[in-house]
Design a protein around this motif. Structure first.
Motif: not given
Lengths: 134, 245
Positions: B3-23
């Motif tokens: 659970d924890f791992l999947s949460d973490w991964l999802r978080n990372i992916i979401a933040v990176i997507l957000l970062a791309v969007f911001v760029e």
């Protein structure tokens, strides 16, 4: 088809400015500035919906809300600084425009300070447990 | 654990997507460098989340408080640019203060004026003139009442009841009415040559009514000159006035 309106406004403003510029350069500049302002406000309304969707997505994805808030602030600062700088650049005052951009950059950097402080604090908190014996 | 791992991964992916969007959203290259720094820090934070959580339980809370502290501090550091409402408030305060000053001044002037006018036209000396404004927020105050305290020493020939004569000095005979306490007036001080009979101040707090004629005169005067309605005017004099001279 709002893009047609936007481009139309831009074209009309350009023609008017070209006509006026010979006689009254100041009016030409004012026209340019107000056209810019109008277009900016016109588009800002659209950005709002984008931001809403972003917030929803971030909530679902579990991104802490503080991240999104900070990022949105950064985007806002960047846009406003850029817009103001461009309007001033239209008047030919490159130096003032670059100062506005400079202020925008500083404000964005200020946003990063709390994050950096948290990271640094945590890393320093890590160190003594590892480095205390050494 | 999964659970924890999947949460973490999802978080990372979401933040990176957000970062791309911001760029994408950022307007120009110059700003991008700076924004990228902040977004990079966010990605770093997200990546380090497990470590943080391992070491110190509530790190998001910590981040939040850090942000709040920072914004509070930088709020204090900000140039103290007064907001519009603050300016308005200040202006209101100033104008109300000024109105109060004006009121005070006009009251003083008016009081002096009335005192002078009363003396000139009726010959009665005033001890104190008090103007009481009607309480209202507008700029032009209205008179609620005028209290005129006459000096006890006055020559007033036509006081209707209970009048008696006291000699103020060698020159002026003084007549003051004392129909507050007619009995005492009669018994203690019946004769003109015993002016100080009531000195004991029995009626020191009381106000004696003034003679009707003088009263009417003053009221008339106030109405004529300042347009103050007669019923708003109170004319009085100290009751123990008679005894003082």
């Amino acid at each position: 088809m709002e893009i047609i309106q936007v481009v139309g406004i831009g074209l009309i403003a350009t023609v008017l400015i070209l006509v006026v510029r010979e006689q009254k350069p100041v009016f030409a500049y004012l026209l340019a500035a107000f056209t810019g302002l109008f277009l900016f406000l016109f588009v800002i309304g659209k950005i709002e919906s984008v931001i809403e969707v972003l917030e929803q997505l971030a909530n679902k994805a579990g991104i802490p809300s503080i991240y999104l808030k900070t990022i949105l602030k950064i985007i806002g600062i960047a846009y406003i600084a850029e817009f103001g700088a461009q309007i001033i650049r239209d008047a030919g005052l490159e130096s003032v425009a670059s100062k506005i951009e400079f202020a925008g950059k500083i404000l964005i950097l200020v946003m990063a300070v709390p994050i950096i402080s948290v990271i640094v604090e945590t890393v320093i908190g890590l160190l003594p447990s590892g480095g205390g014996s050494g | 654990m999964m659970d924890f791992l999947s949460d973490w991964l999802r978080n990372i992916i979401a933040v990176i997507l957000l970062a791309v969007f911001v760029e994408l959203l950022l307007p120009n290259k110059a700003m991008q460098r700076y924004a990228r720094l902040v977004v990079g820090l966010f990605v770093l934070l997200t990546l380090m989340t497990p470590i943080f959580q391992l070491l110190q339980g509530d790190f998001e809370q910590k981040l939040e408080t850090s942000f709040q502290n920072w914004s509070a501090e930088s709020g204090q550091q900000d140039l103290k640019m007064p907001t519009l409402s603050e300016i308005r408030k200040e202006a209101d305060e100033l104008s109300s203060k000024r109105a109060a000053d004006v009121e005070q001044l006009s009251k003083k002037v008016l009081e002096q004026d009335i005192s002078r006018q009363v003396k000139e036209s009726t010959g009665a000396e005033t001890m104190d003139v008090q103007i009481i404004w009607k309480e209202q927020t507008e700029n032009n105050p209205e008179v609620r009442s005028v209290v005129i305290t006459l000096k006890p020493a006055q020559s007033d020939a036509d006081s209707p009841a209970g009048s008696r004569q006291g000699s103020e000095g060698p020159v002026q005979p003084v007549q003051v009415d004392v129909n507050v306490e007619p009995v005492e007036a009669v018994t203690v001080n019946p004769s003109p040559d015993l002016p100080d009979g009531k000195e004991d101040g029995q009626a020191a707090e009381a106000w004696a009514p003034v003679s009707a004629v003088l009263d009417r005169q003053v009221r008339q005067l106030l109405q004529n000159v300042w347009g103050i309605a007669p019923e708003l005017v109170i004319v009085r004099q100290p009751a123990d006035a008679a005894g003082n001279y």
